[in-house]
Design a protein around this motif. Structure first.
Motif, PDB file in Angstrom:
ATOM      1  N   THR A  29       0.825  -1.209   0.000  1.00  0.00           N
ATOM      2  CA  THR A  29       0.000   0.000   0.000  1.00  0.00           C
ATOM      3  C   THR A  29       0.857   1.256   0.000  1.00  0.00           C
ATOM      4  O   THR A  29       1.933   1.267   0.603  1.00  0.00           O
ATOM      5  CB  THR A  29      -0.881  -0.010   1.281  1.00  0.00           C
ATOM      6  N   ASN A  30       0.356   2.302  -0.655  1.00  0.00           N
ATOM      7  CA  ASN A  30       1.032   3.604  -0.527  1.00  0.00           C
ATOM      8  C   ASN A  30       0.837   4.116   0.900  1.00  0.00           C
ATOM      9  O   ASN A  30      -0.006   3.604   1.644  1.00  0.00           O
ATOM     10  CB  ASN A  30       0.508   4.597  -1.572  1.00  0.00           C
ATOM     11  N   HIS A  31       1.615   5.122   1.299  1.00  0.00           N
ATOM     12  CA  HIS A  31       1.620   5.540   2.705  1.00  0.00           C
ATOM     13  C   HIS A  31       1.492   7.057   2.777  1.00  0.00           C
ATOM     14  O   HIS A  31       2.434   7.775   2.458  1.00  0.00           O
ATOM     15  CB  HIS A  31       2.923   5.071   3.354  1.00  0.00           C
ATOM     16  N   ASP A  46      -2.923   5.084   8.177  1.00  0.00           N
ATOM     17  CA  ASP A  46      -3.021   4.101   7.085  1.00  0.00           C
ATOM     18  C   ASP A  46      -3.124   2.654   7.586  1.00  0.00           C
ATOM     19  O   ASP A  46      -3.983   1.907   7.095  1.00  0.00           O
ATOM     20  CB  ASP A  46      -1.827   4.217   6.127  1.00  0.00           C
ATOM     21  N   PHE A  79       4.157  -1.169   3.666  1.00  0.00           N
ATOM     22  CA  PHE A  79       4.126   0.138   3.008  1.00  0.00           C
ATOM     23  C   PHE A  79       5.495   0.289   2.348  1.00  0.00           C
ATOM     24  O   PHE A  79       6.446   0.751   2.996  1.00  0.00           O
ATOM     25  CB  PHE A  79       3.844   1.253   4.024  1.00  0.00           C
TER      26      PHE A  79
END
Length: 195
Positions: A39-41, A46, A110
């Protein structure tokens, strides 16, 4: 009910209405078998946001500093997080992550390694590619699209799983594997940013 389920329910009841969280693509998430969730952070929230929207429990890799104080260490362990020393090749963290993947669990990462508030997806660290190549996990890219502002919509988008079987056979580098993952996350962000 275990602590993870309790914490998930509690966090869900707070964050979902506060950030009007909209989740898409959970039908892509494998119902069983090992999954590497990348996943992007963009925010400190998040991990809990992904934790309440993913259809399966996640073993998150978390910065080692969160395990220094006895209380926070206990909390991290109870929510299935395991420590990683940032900026180093942390072999213990790599072994732990691989162990969970071999057991058919979901490991959450991440790959950028730190928060990126620019709205763009940055460069990922080689650890994501290492896990993708050294396990039989399917890799699920995920995009969190902000802003984190009360009562403004926050989107969590799960993409199609990436099968690294062929890339493992071709022995591509961990860096190249990470870039494939980051590219898929970028596509999710771009495609869903203005919806």
């Amino acid at each position: 009910m275990n602590f993870y389920s309790f914490a998930r329910g509690l966090v869900n009841s707070i964050l979902k209405p506060l950030y009007r969280i909209e989740t898409r693509g959970t039908e892509h998430f494998p119902k069983e078998g090992s999954v590497l969730l990348c996943t992007n952070h963009i925010h400190n929230f998040d991990p809990p946001v992904v934790g309440i929207t993913a259809p399966r429990p996640i073993y998150f890799m978390a910065k080692a500093e969160l395990f220094k104080h006895p209380l926070s260490k206990k909390l991290m362990e109870n929510i299935q997080a395991f420590p990683v020393k940032r900026g180093l090749s942390d072999r213990e963290a790599l072994r732990t992550g691989l162990k969970y993947l071999k057991e058919g669990k979901v490991v959450g990462l991440f790959p950028e390694g730190t928060r990126n508030t620019s709205g763009e997806v940055g460069k990922g660290l080689a650890g994501a590619g290492f896990f993708a190549l050294r396990s039989n996990a399917l890799v699920v890219p995920c995009a969190i699209i902000g802003p984190y502002k009360p009562f403004k919509k926050l989107r969590v988008i799960y993409g199609q799983p990436i099968d690294f079987t062929e890339m493992r056979e071709n022995k591509i580098s961990a860096e190249a594997a990470t870039e494939i993952i980051m590219s898929e996350i970028r596509k999710l962000v771009v495609k869903n940013r203005n919806l």
